[in-house]
Design a protein around this motif. Structure first.
Motif, PDB file in Angstrom:
ATOM      1  N   PRO A  14       0.440  -1.699   0.095  1.00  0.00           N
ATOM      2  CA  PRO A  14       0.285   0.046  -0.286  1.00  0.00           C
ATOM      3  C   PRO A  14       1.132   1.574  -0.292  1.00  0.00           C
ATOM      4  O   PRO A  14       2.125   1.584  -0.084  1.00  0.00           O
ATOM      5  N   LEU A  23      -8.421   9.237  -8.897  1.00  0.00           N
ATOM      6  CA  LEU A  23      -8.780   8.016  -8.126  1.00  0.00           C
ATOM      7  C   LEU A  23     -10.007   7.414  -8.434  1.00  0.00           C
ATOM      8  O   LEU A  23     -10.298   7.250  -7.258  1.00  0.00           O
ATOM      9  N   ALA A  26     -12.254   4.503  -8.239  1.00  0.00           N
ATOM     10  CA  ALA A  26     -11.670   3.074  -7.063  1.00  0.00           C
ATOM     11  C   ALA A  26     -12.595   4.219  -6.023  1.00  0.00           C
ATOM     12  O   ALA A  26     -12.807   3.621  -5.154  1.00  0.00           O
ATOM     13  N   TRP A  27     -12.322   5.191  -6.051  1.00  0.00           N
ATOM     14  CA  TRP A  27     -13.027   5.744  -4.348  1.00  0.00           C
ATOM     15  C   TRP A  27     -14.311   5.717  -4.542  1.00  0.00           C
ATOM     16  O   TRP A  27     -15.050   5.838  -3.478  1.00  0.00           O
ATOM     17  N   TRP A  75      -5.030   9.049   1.300  1.00  0.00           N
ATOM     18  CA  TRP A  75      -6.022   7.753   0.807  1.00  0.00           C
ATOM     19  C   TRP A  75      -5.131   6.689   0.971  1.00  0.00           C
ATOM     20  O   TRP A  75      -3.435   6.889   0.810  1.00  0.00           O
ATOM     21  N   VAL A  77      -4.180   3.090  -0.858  1.00  0.00           N
ATOM     22  CA  VAL A  77      -4.237   2.833  -2.138  1.00  0.00           C
ATOM     23  C   VAL A  77      -3.285   1.891  -2.363  1.00  0.00           C
ATOM     24  O   VAL A  77      -2.256   2.378  -1.809  1.00  0.00           O
ATOM     25  N   ASP A  78      -4.019   0.793  -3.445  1.00  0.00           N
ATOM     26  CA  ASP A  78      -2.697  -0.572  -3.976  1.00  0.00           C
ATOM     27  C   ASP A  78      -3.323  -0.594  -5.332  1.00  0.00           C
ATOM     28  O   ASP A  78      -4.508  -1.161  -4.370  1.00  0.00           O
ATOM     29  N   GLN A  81      -6.665   0.519  -6.123  1.00  0.00           N
ATOM     30  CA  GLN A  81      -7.913   0.305  -5.500  1.00  0.00           C
ATOM     31  C   GLN A  81      -7.438   1.476  -4.529  1.00  0.00           C
ATOM     32  O   GLN A  81      -6.440   1.349  -3.441  1.00  0.00           O
ATOM     33  N   VAL A  82      -8.548   2.009  -4.099  1.00  0.00           N
ATOM     34  CA  VAL A  82      -8.197   2.706  -2.456  1.00  0.00           C
ATOM     35  C   VAL A  82      -9.046   1.918  -1.456  1.00  0.00           C
ATOM     36  O   VAL A  82      -9.615   1.464  -1.739  1.00  0.00           O
TER      37      VAL A  82
END
Length: 174
Positions: A14, A23, A26-27, A75, A77-78, A81-82
């Protein structure tokens, strides 16, 4: 892969990043997991924020950026993806007395992976870099997972615990 065989788990890498419109999708996916309402602590979301529309989302991004002098939003994130959000409210932030210096939230599908403790540890380092010597972290009464996360970072229950029946309050010395 055979039936019953487990898939190898990808090691999470992450990142903590500043909120970004890049993003948005994704969020919104993460936001949808929580369901309606404002309960994703760590994102700085207010009831008046219209994050569903592109213009409203952009206005929210602008508002968060304008608070940079009193709050650091990140955020978790990985892989695009959030997974969650975390906020470090500086001493000057009006919400510290009520919500503490740090608030965090992990989307339901990403919980129980240690992400909150990882992000909290990184934000504690940011708080120390800002010259803070201790931070107040608050969680909802009964939120055992958040309480354990805070305690894993040396959180000690505030004494006396404020007569707020909806929150547990912890101090973490830096």
């Amino acid at each position: 892969m055979r039936i019953g065989e487990r898939r190898p788990v990808r090691a999470a890498r992450p990142e903590l990043i500043a909120p970004t419109g890049r993003l948005r999708a994704a969020w919104l996916e993460a936001h949808g997991e929580w369901g309606p309402g404002v309960h994703e602590d760590g994102f700085g979301l207010l009831e008046t924020d219209d994050v569903e529309s592109p213009a409203g989302f952009e206005a929210w991004m602008v508002r968060l950026a304008s608070e940079a002098g009193c709050c650091t939003y990140r955020w978790i994130v990985d892989g695009g993806q959030v997974l969650g959000g975390i906020a470090l409210r500086h001493e000057s932030h009006k919400g510290v007395a009520r919500a503490g210096h740090i608030g965090f939230g992990i989307r339901p599908s990403a919980r129980r992976r240690g992400l909150a403790a990882w992000a909290l540890g990184r934000m504690l380092a940011e708080a120390k870099a800002l010259g803070m010597d201790r931070v107040l972290v608050v969680c909802e009464v009964g939120n055992i997972a958040s309480a354990k996360t805070i305690e894993s970072q040396c959180g000690v229950p505030a004494k006396p615990n404020v007569a707020d029946e909806s929150a547990w309050r912890y101090w973490i010395r830096l």
